[in-house]
Design a protein around this motif. Structure first.
Motif, mmCIF file in Angstrom:
data_model
loop_
_atom_site.group_PDB
_atom_site.id
_atom_site.type_symbol
_atom_site.label_atom_id
_atom_site.label_comp_id
_atom_site.label_asym_id
_atom_site.label_seq_id
_atom_site.Cartn_x
_atom_site.Cartn_y
_atom_site.Cartn_z
ATOM 1 N N LEU A 110 -0.190 -32.786 62.273
ATOM 2 C CA LEU A 110 -0.776 -32.321 60.680
ATOM 3 C C LEU A 110 -0.288 -30.909 60.444
ATOM 4 O O LEU A 110 -0.174 -30.873 59.152
ATOM 5 N N ILE A 111 0.359 -29.918 61.008
ATOM 6 C CA ILE A 111 0.688 -28.873 60.625
ATOM 7 C C ILE A 111 2.692 -29.337 60.180
ATOM 8 O O ILE A 111 3.269 -29.217 59.674
ATOM 9 N N ALA A 112 3.593 -30.173 61.598
ATOM 10 C CA ALA A 112 4.592 -30.772 61.057
ATOM 11 C C ALA A 112 4.778 -31.370 59.241
ATOM 12 O O ALA A 112 5.574 -31.675 59.048
ATOM 13 N N SER A 113 3.278 -32.193 59.626
ATOM 14 C CA SER A 113 3.443 -33.098 58.095
ATOM 15 C C SER A 113 3.326 -32.203 56.659
ATOM 16 O O SER A 113 3.599 -33.021 56.176
ATOM 17 N N LEU A 114 2.958 -30.910 56.847
ATOM 18 C CA LEU A 114 3.194 -30.392 56.132
ATOM 19 C C LEU A 114 4.819 -29.605 55.367
ATOM 20 O O LEU A 114 5.011 -29.499 53.953
ATOM 21 N N PHE A 115 5.358 -29.042 56.558
ATOM 22 C CA PHE A 115 6.462 -28.583 56.605
ATOM 23 C C PHE A 115 7.814 -30.033 56.301
ATOM 24 O O PHE A 115 9.574 -29.703 55.410
ATOM 25 N N ILE A 116 7.447 -31.422 57.048
ATOM 26 C CA ILE A 116 8.888 -32.363 57.341
ATOM 27 C C ILE A 116 8.098 -33.526 57.169
ATOM 28 O O ILE A 116 7.156 -33.901 57.061
ATOM 29 N N ASN A 117 9.064 -34.161 55.951
ATOM 30 C CA ASN A 117 8.772 -34.886 54.341
ATOM 31 C C ASN A 117 9.293 -36.570 55.393
ATOM 32 O O ASN A 117 9.817 -36.919 55.724
ATOM 33 N N SER A 118 8.546 -37.548 56.374
ATOM 34 C CA SER A 118 8.514 -38.300 57.107
ATOM 35 C C SER A 118 7.872 -39.691 56.907
ATOM 36 O O SER A 118 6.897 -39.778 57.342
ATOM 37 N N PRO A 119 8.418 -40.352 56.944
ATOM 38 C CA PRO A 119 7.174 -42.129 56.874
ATOM 39 C C PRO A 119 6.364 -41.874 58.354
ATOM 40 O O PRO A 119 5.576 -42.713 58.238
ATOM 41 N N VAL A 120 7.558 -41.723 59.652
ATOM 42 C CA VAL A 120 6.983 -41.919 61.054
ATOM 43 C C VAL A 120 5.877 -40.891 60.878
ATOM 44 O O VAL A 120 4.485 -41.059 61.002
ATOM 45 N N LEU A 121 5.327 -39.366 60.199
ATOM 46 C CA LEU A 121 4.520 -38.413 60.525
ATOM 47 C C LEU A 121 3.487 -38.902 59.018
ATOM 48 O O LEU A 121 1.614 -38.838 59.657
ATOM 49 N N ASP A 122 3.753 -39.534 58.078
ATOM 50 C CA ASP A 122 3.047 -40.493 57.027
ATOM 51 C C ASP A 122 1.823 -41.078 57.904
ATOM 52 O O ASP A 122 0.415 -41.500 57.640
ATOM 53 N N ALA A 123 3.148 -41.228 58.701
ATOM 54 C CA ALA A 123 1.956 -42.512 59.018
ATOM 55 C C ALA A 123 1.434 -42.561 60.670
ATOM 56 O O ALA A 123 -0.398 -42.796 60.524
ATOM 57 N N PHE A 124 1.551 -41.305 61.022
ATOM 58 C CA PHE A 124 0.019 -40.894 61.866
ATOM 59 C C PHE A 124 -1.061 -39.589 61.118
ATOM 60 O O PHE A 124 -1.606 -39.720 61.740
ATOM 61 N N LYS A 125 -0.701 -39.272 60.239
ATOM 62 C CA LYS A 125 -1.010 -38.463 59.339
ATOM 63 C C LYS A 125 -2.731 -38.485 58.695
ATOM 64 O O LYS A 125 -3.235 -37.852 59.124
#
Length: 158
Positions: A55-70
């Motif tokens: 969740l913290i990484a999703s604030l700073f990194i715009n990635s489709p992989v993180l969006d899938a987990f967010k």
């Protein structure tokens, strides 16, 4: 009978000693079983740390992989994990007699209450934005999770 009597002895030796004192074998085994408590760290604590990082990484990194987990992790985090961590930090010993369904219900209720309080405080201080909400919820949850982990380590003398 206290735990210290059995420390350093094999279970069979402790049972034999209790049998000599007049206890039946079943009663001796129950006494030994009840005197020891195995306390393991929750897997949920590790899941909470992982979800916090995502969740913290999703604030700073715009990635489709993180969006899938967010979204799934954020939902699980805000609905269940916040309350679970808070309950285990304050009431660790009191939760042993509670069933799993009751624990889920208590975790949901405490999560909702905690999120509402955080939202209330944010509304009158920094304002409610995705950044402040995620950062504050994760911060509060991680503080309680780290306190819970430290208490576990001290109980188990790691």
């Amino acid at each position: 009978m206290t735990v210290e009597i059995f420390v350093g002895k094999r279970i069979i030796d402790a049972v034999e000693e209790l049998k000599k004192e007049g206890y039946s074998e079943i009663d001796a085994i129950k006494m030994i079983h009840d005197s020891y408590e195995v306390d393991s760290m929750d897997g949920i604590s590790i899941v909470t740390h992982f979800a916090s990082i995502v969740l913290i990484a999703s604030l700073f990194i715009n990635s489709p992989v993180l969006d899938a987990f967010k979204i799934p992790l954020g939902t699980l985090y805000s609905i269940f994990l916040v309350g679970y961590v808070v309950l285990h930090t304050f009431y660790r010993n009191g939760l042993k007699d509670i069933s799993n369904f009751s624990m889920i219900g208590l975790s949901l209720g405490v999560s909702f209450a905690t999120i509402v309080l955080i939202g209330f405080l944010l509304n009158f201080t920094l304002g409610i934005t995705p950044f402040t909400v995620i950062l504050s919820v994760v911060s509060i949850t991680e503080i309680f999770n780290i306190i819970n982990n430290i208490m576990w380590w001290k109980r188990n003398e790691l």
